[in-house]
Design a protein around this motif. Structure first.
Motif, PDB file in Angstrom:
ATOM      1  N   VAL A 109       0.852  -1.193   0.000  1.00  0.00           N
ATOM      2  CA  VAL A 109       0.000   0.000   0.000  1.00  0.00           C
ATOM      3  C   VAL A 109       0.886   1.241   0.000  1.00  0.00           C
ATOM      4  O   VAL A 109       1.891   1.289   0.715  1.00  0.00           O
ATOM      5  N   ALA A 110       0.503   2.241  -0.793  1.00  0.00           N
ATOM      6  CA  ALA A 110       1.278   3.479  -0.855  1.00  0.00           C
ATOM      7  C   ALA A 110       0.348   4.665  -1.036  1.00  0.00           C
ATOM      8  O   ALA A 110      -0.771   4.538  -1.538  1.00  0.00           O
ATOM      9  N   ILE A 111       0.836   5.839  -0.638  1.00  0.00           N
ATOM     10  CA  ILE A 111       0.156   7.100  -0.907  1.00  0.00           C
ATOM     11  C   ILE A 111       1.181   7.993  -1.583  1.00  0.00           C
ATOM     12  O   ILE A 111       2.307   8.142  -1.100  1.00  0.00           O
ATOM     13  N   ILE A 112       0.816   8.560  -2.731  1.00  0.00           N
ATOM     14  CA  ILE A 112       1.804   9.292  -3.519  1.00  0.00           C
ATOM     15  C   ILE A 112       1.268  10.634  -3.999  1.00  0.00           C
ATOM     16  O   ILE A 112       0.071  10.817  -4.196  1.00  0.00           O
ATOM     17  N   GLY A 113       2.198  11.576  -4.177  1.00  0.00           N
ATOM     18  CA  GLY A 113       1.878  12.847  -4.808  1.00  0.00           C
ATOM     19  C   GLY A 113       2.196  12.760  -6.290  1.00  0.00           C
ATOM     20  O   GLY A 113       2.600  11.711  -6.791  1.00  0.00           O
ATOM     21  N   LYS A 114       2.024  13.844  -6.992  1.00  0.00           N
ATOM     22  CA  LYS A 114       2.282  13.886  -8.422  1.00  0.00           C
ATOM     23  C   LYS A 114       3.786  13.943  -8.685  1.00  0.00           C
ATOM     24  O   LYS A 114       4.474  14.850  -8.215  1.00  0.00           O
ATOM     25  N   ILE A 115       4.293  12.959  -9.431  1.00  0.00           N
ATOM     26  CA  ILE A 115       5.684  12.976  -9.864  1.00  0.00           C
ATOM     27  C   ILE A 115       5.704  13.661 -11.232  1.00  0.00           C
ATOM     28  O   ILE A 115       5.272  13.087 -12.225  1.00  0.00           O
ATOM     29  N   HIS A 116       6.165  14.880 -11.263  1.00  0.00           N
ATOM     30  CA  HIS A 116       6.073  15.690 -12.477  1.00  0.00           C
ATOM     31  C   HIS A 116       6.954  15.120 -13.593  1.00  0.00           C
ATOM     32  O   HIS A 116       8.087  14.686 -13.348  1.00  0.00           O
ATOM     33  N   THR A 117       6.415  15.132 -14.795  1.00  0.00           N
ATOM     34  CA  THR A 117       7.135  14.638 -15.966  1.00  0.00           C
ATOM     35  C   THR A 117       7.555  15.801 -16.850  1.00  0.00           C
ATOM     36  O   THR A 117       6.704  16.467 -17.442  1.00  0.00           O
ATOM     37  N   PRO A 118       8.853  16.082 -16.947  1.00  0.00           N
ATOM     38  CA  PRO A 118       9.310  17.171 -17.820  1.00  0.00           C
ATOM     39  C   PRO A 118       8.996  16.878 -19.286  1.00  0.00           C
ATOM     40  O   PRO A 118       8.984  15.723 -19.713  1.00  0.00           O
ATOM     41  N   MET A 119       8.733  17.920 -20.064  1.00  0.00           N
ATOM     42  CA  MET A 119       8.431  17.732 -21.483  1.00  0.00           C
ATOM     43  C   MET A 119       9.689  17.522 -22.315  1.00  0.00           C
ATOM     44  O   MET A 119       9.629  17.005 -23.417  1.00  0.00           O
ATOM     45  N   GLU A 120      10.835  17.934 -21.778  1.00  0.00           N
ATOM     46  CA  GLU A 120      12.070  17.809 -22.537  1.00  0.00           C
ATOM     47  C   GLU A 120      12.464  16.341 -22.693  1.00  0.00           C
ATOM     48  O   GLU A 120      12.362  15.545 -21.753  1.00  0.00           O
ATOM     49  N   TYR A 121      12.916  15.990 -23.900  1.00  0.00           N
ATOM     50  CA  TYR A 121      13.382  14.629 -24.172  1.00  0.00           C
ATOM     51  C   TYR A 121      14.868  14.537 -23.828  1.00  0.00           C
ATOM     52  O   TYR A 121      15.692  15.262 -24.369  1.00  0.00           O
ATOM     53  N   LYS A 122      15.207  13.644 -22.918  1.00  0.00           N
ATOM     54  CA  LYS A 122      16.596  13.490 -22.478  1.00  0.00           C
ATOM     55  C   LYS A 122      17.106  12.071 -22.703  1.00  0.00           C
ATOM     56  O   LYS A 122      17.946  11.566 -21.947  1.00  0.00           O
ATOM     57  N   GLY A 123      16.550  11.419 -23.723  1.00  0.00           N
ATOM     58  CA  GLY A 123      17.034  10.095 -24.065  1.00  0.00           C
ATOM     59  C   GLY A 123      16.168   8.961 -23.559  1.00  0.00           C
ATOM     60  O   GLY A 123      16.343   7.812 -23.960  1.00  0.00           O
ATOM     61  N   GLU A 124      15.219   9.257 -22.673  1.00  0.00           N
ATOM     62  CA  GLU A 124      14.326   8.237 -22.122  1.00  0.00           C
ATOM     63  C   GLU A 124      12.891   8.705 -22.310  1.00  0.00           C
ATOM     64  O   GLU A 124      12.500   9.761 -21.820  1.00  0.00           O
ATOM     65  N   LEU A 125      12.094   7.919 -23.039  1.00  0.00           N
ATOM     66  CA  LEU A 125      10.720   8.314 -23.328  1.00  0.00           C
ATOM     67  C   LEU A 125       9.780   8.070 -22.146  1.00  0.00           C
ATOM     68  O   LEU A 125       8.853   8.838 -21.914  1.00  0.00           O
ATOM     69  N   ALA A 126       9.994   7.011 -21.424  1.00  0.00           N
ATOM     70  CA  ALA A 126       9.112   6.672 -20.299  1.00  0.00           C
ATOM     71  C   ALA A 126       9.537   7.431 -19.047  1.00  0.00           C
ATOM     72  O   ALA A 126      10.689   7.355 -18.625  1.00  0.00           O
ATOM     73  N   SER A 127       8.607   8.176 -18.455  1.00  0.00           N
ATOM     74  CA  SER A 127       8.911   8.904 -17.230  1.00  0.00           C
ATOM     75  C   SER A 127       9.013   7.935 -16.061  1.00  0.00           C
ATOM     76  O   SER A 127       8.595   6.784 -16.144  1.00  0.00           O
ATOM     77  N   TYR A 128       9.558   8.424 -14.958  1.00  0.00           N
ATOM     78  CA  TYR A 128       9.664   7.582 -13.763  1.00  0.00           C
ATOM     79  C   TYR A 128       8.283   7.224 -13.220  1.00  0.00           C
ATOM     80  O   TYR A 128       8.076   6.127 -12.700  1.00  0.00           O
ATOM     81  N   ASP A 129       7.343   8.147 -13.347  1.00  0.00           N
ATOM     82  CA  ASP A 129       5.981   7.872 -12.900  1.00  0.00           C
ATOM     83  C   ASP A 129       5.376   6.720 -13.706  1.00  0.00           C
ATOM     84  O   ASP A 129       4.779   5.794 -13.143  1.00  0.00           O
ATOM     85  N   MET A 130       5.544   6.764 -15.014  1.00  0.00           N
ATOM     86  CA  MET A 130       5.017   5.699 -15.870  1.00  0.00           C
ATOM     87  C   MET A 130       5.722   4.370 -15.599  1.00  0.00           C
ATOM     88  O   MET A 130       5.085   3.315 -15.551  1.00  0.00           O
ATOM     89  N   ARG A 131       7.020   4.429 -15.415  1.00  0.00           N
ATOM     90  CA  ARG A 131       7.779   3.199 -15.149  1.00  0.00           C
ATOM     91  C   ARG A 131       7.367   2.578 -13.819  1.00  0.00           C
ATOM     92  O   ARG A 131       7.273   1.349 -13.695  1.00  0.00           O
ATOM     93  N   LEU A 132       7.108   3.426 -12.835  1.00  0.00           N
ATOM     94  CA  LEU A 132       6.665   2.939 -11.533  1.00  0.00           C
ATOM     95  C   LEU A 132       5.341   2.198 -11.650  1.00  0.00           C
ATOM     96  O   LEU A 132       5.171   1.090 -11.115  1.00  0.00           O
ATOM     97  N   ARG A 133       4.399   2.771 -12.385  1.00  0.00           N
ATOM     98  CA  ARG A 133       3.083   2.153 -12.546  1.00  0.00           C
ATOM     99  C   ARG A 133       3.175   0.848 -13.337  1.00  0.00           C
ATOM    100  O   ARG A 133       2.470  -0.113 -13.040  1.00  0.00           O
ATOM    101  N   ARG A 134       4.044   0.824 -14.337  1.00  0.00           N
ATOM    102  CA  ARG A 134       4.178  -0.396 -15.129  1.00  0.00           C
ATOM    103  C   ARG A 134       4.829  -1.522 -14.341  1.00  0.00           C
ATOM    104  O   ARG A 134       4.401  -2.678 -14.417  1.00  0.00           O
ATOM    105  N   LYS A 135       5.879  -1.190 -13.600  1.00  0.00           N
ATOM    106  CA  LYS A 135       6.588  -2.226 -12.849  1.00  0.00           C
ATOM    107  C   LYS A 135       5.703  -2.844 -11.767  1.00  0.00           C
ATOM    108  O   LYS A 135       5.866  -4.004 -11.407  1.00  0.00           O
ATOM    109  N   LEU A 136       4.758  -2.063 -11.246  1.00  0.00           N
ATOM    110  CA  LEU A 136       3.812  -2.582 -10.258  1.00  0.00           C
ATOM    111  C   LEU A 136       2.540  -3.105 -10.922  1.00  0.00           C
ATOM    112  O   LEU A 136       1.661  -3.630 -10.244  1.00  0.00           O
TER     113      LEU A 136
END
Length: 385
Positions: A109-136
């Motif tokens: 169980v977790a409670i989370i705030g918004k992990i902001h996703t920058p619009m700039e492309y820095k070599g990785e398309l998937a944001s950390y927020d998206m990766r977190l949701r996918r891995k779980l």
């Protein structure tokens, strides 16, 4: 239809559950987990439920402070294990992501705030927020849009639920430049995940005593992708003859929500449409500051705001509305079968809003975040006796 067999646990978990806290059955019992764990690196409080806390960006840390203050005043038996993951504060790395995942997998169980996703492309398309949701595998996002008594908006007495598939669709992070000046962005739709979210929506409607599910799509244009999603919803609907099933094109759905939102009950839709509708519907009852949300996998439950905004312009100004996060925290306590504490906090928040003396700027008032927290705490103990 073979994929349906792999998600039959939803029917058993939701329909057979005996009480409102039965969403707990979607996860391994935290009580059993807490009693069986040995003391690890995190400090444990005996008898308390361990919960992962991820404050996120923008006003997230201020909202989490509100949760901690109210929980302390209400003597809630929860021990927060706080982690920080942020792409805009240089607090994001593979190591930090793994630490967060490890905590969430252990606690369930977790409670989370918004992990902001920058619009700039820095070599990785998937944001950390998206990766977190996918891995779980947090495939189901649930946003319950409900009017708050005492706070009048254009539409009052609203009560609808938006269920969003959030592990594929337009958010698949598959983009490439096929030719100079030509970008291809792939939308992924699979039968397995479409059936799974449709099954989840109908199980939710069954469990909560709701009478209608509306599938939102754009199959008239995306005939194969959204066509598959709609076909899966239609197949699953046949298994629930007592629940009315409707389908609606996404653009018409937006208009209908503004004109006559009372026609809707439970809405199920792919990823991007869900993101849009979550925000639109939140605006109908007061905005991002008042609507809670949650995300589920087969094992984990994550509680958050329904409309995900960092509200960066409000950082440090003590003006953020903690209503959505406090209601989400209340839902988390219900998930943990802490019914008394859940009701105590939810009723205190609703009482503050109904009385109307303390309101933040987004609700037309002049009160600070601190004022709101103090008022909620002041309404806790009369409820408890």
């Amino acid at each position: 239809m073979a994929a349906l067999g792999r998600v039959r646990w939803l029917t058993r978990a939701l329909v057979a559950a005996p009480n409102p806290g039965a969403w707990r059955s979607l996860c391994t019992s935290t009580v059993a987990q807490a009693s069986s764990r040995t003391q690890g690196e995190d400090v444990r409080v005996e008898g308390a439920f361990p919960v992962t806390m991820l404050p996120g960006d923008g006003v997230g840390p201020e909202l989490m402070h509100a949760v901690k203050e109210v929980f302390k005043a209400a003597s809630v038996p929860v021990e927060f294990q706080e982690h920080h993951l942020s792409e805009v504060q240089n607090m994001a790395s593979e190591e930090k992501l793994e630490q967060v995942l490890s905590s969430m997998k252990e606690n369930k169980v977790a409670i989370i705030g918004k992990i902001h996703t920058p619009m700039e492309y820095k070599g990785e398309l998937a944001s950390y927020d998206m990766r977190l949701r996918r891995k779980l595998d947090l495939f189901a996002n649930v946003v319950h849009v409900k009017s708050l008594p005492g706070y009048k908006t254009r539409h009052n007495n609203l009560d609808l639920v938006i269920i969003r598939e959030q592990t594929e669709g337009e958010y698949s992070s598959l983009e490439h430049e096929s030719a100079r000046g030509v970008i291809e962005c792939l939308k992924i739709v699979t039968r397995t995940k479409s059936q799974r979210i449709a099954k989840f929506a109908f199980d939710y409607a069954t469990k909560k005593g709701r009478g209608k599910v509306t599938a939102v799509h754009k199959a008239n244009i995306m005939k194969l992708g959204d066509g598959l999603f709609l076909q899966c919803c239609e197949e699953v609907a046949e298994l629930y003859p007592k629940i009315k099933f409707e389908k609606m094109i996404i653009d018409n759905c937006c208009m209908q929500l503004v004109q006559n939102p009372y026609q809707f009950d439970v809405l199920v839709m792919p990823n991007l449409y869900g993101n849009i509708i979550d925000n639109l519907a939140a605006g109908l009852v007061g905005g991002a500051g008042v609507v809670p949300g949650e995300s589920y996998s087969a094992e984990y439950a994550v509680f958050e705001t329904g409309a995900r905004h960092p509200f960066a312009q409000a950082v440090g100004r003590n003006i953020a509305n903690p209503t959505a996060m406090l209601l989400s925290a209340s839902n988390m306590l219900r998930h943990l079968n802490l019914e008394h504490h859940s009701n105590m906090i939810a009723e205190a928040v609703k009482k503050v809003i109904k009385v109307g003396k303390v309101r933040t700027r987004d609700m037309g008032g002049y009160s600070t975040t601190t004022d709101f927290i103090k008022s909620v705490i002041g309404h806790l103990h009369p409820y408890g006796g």
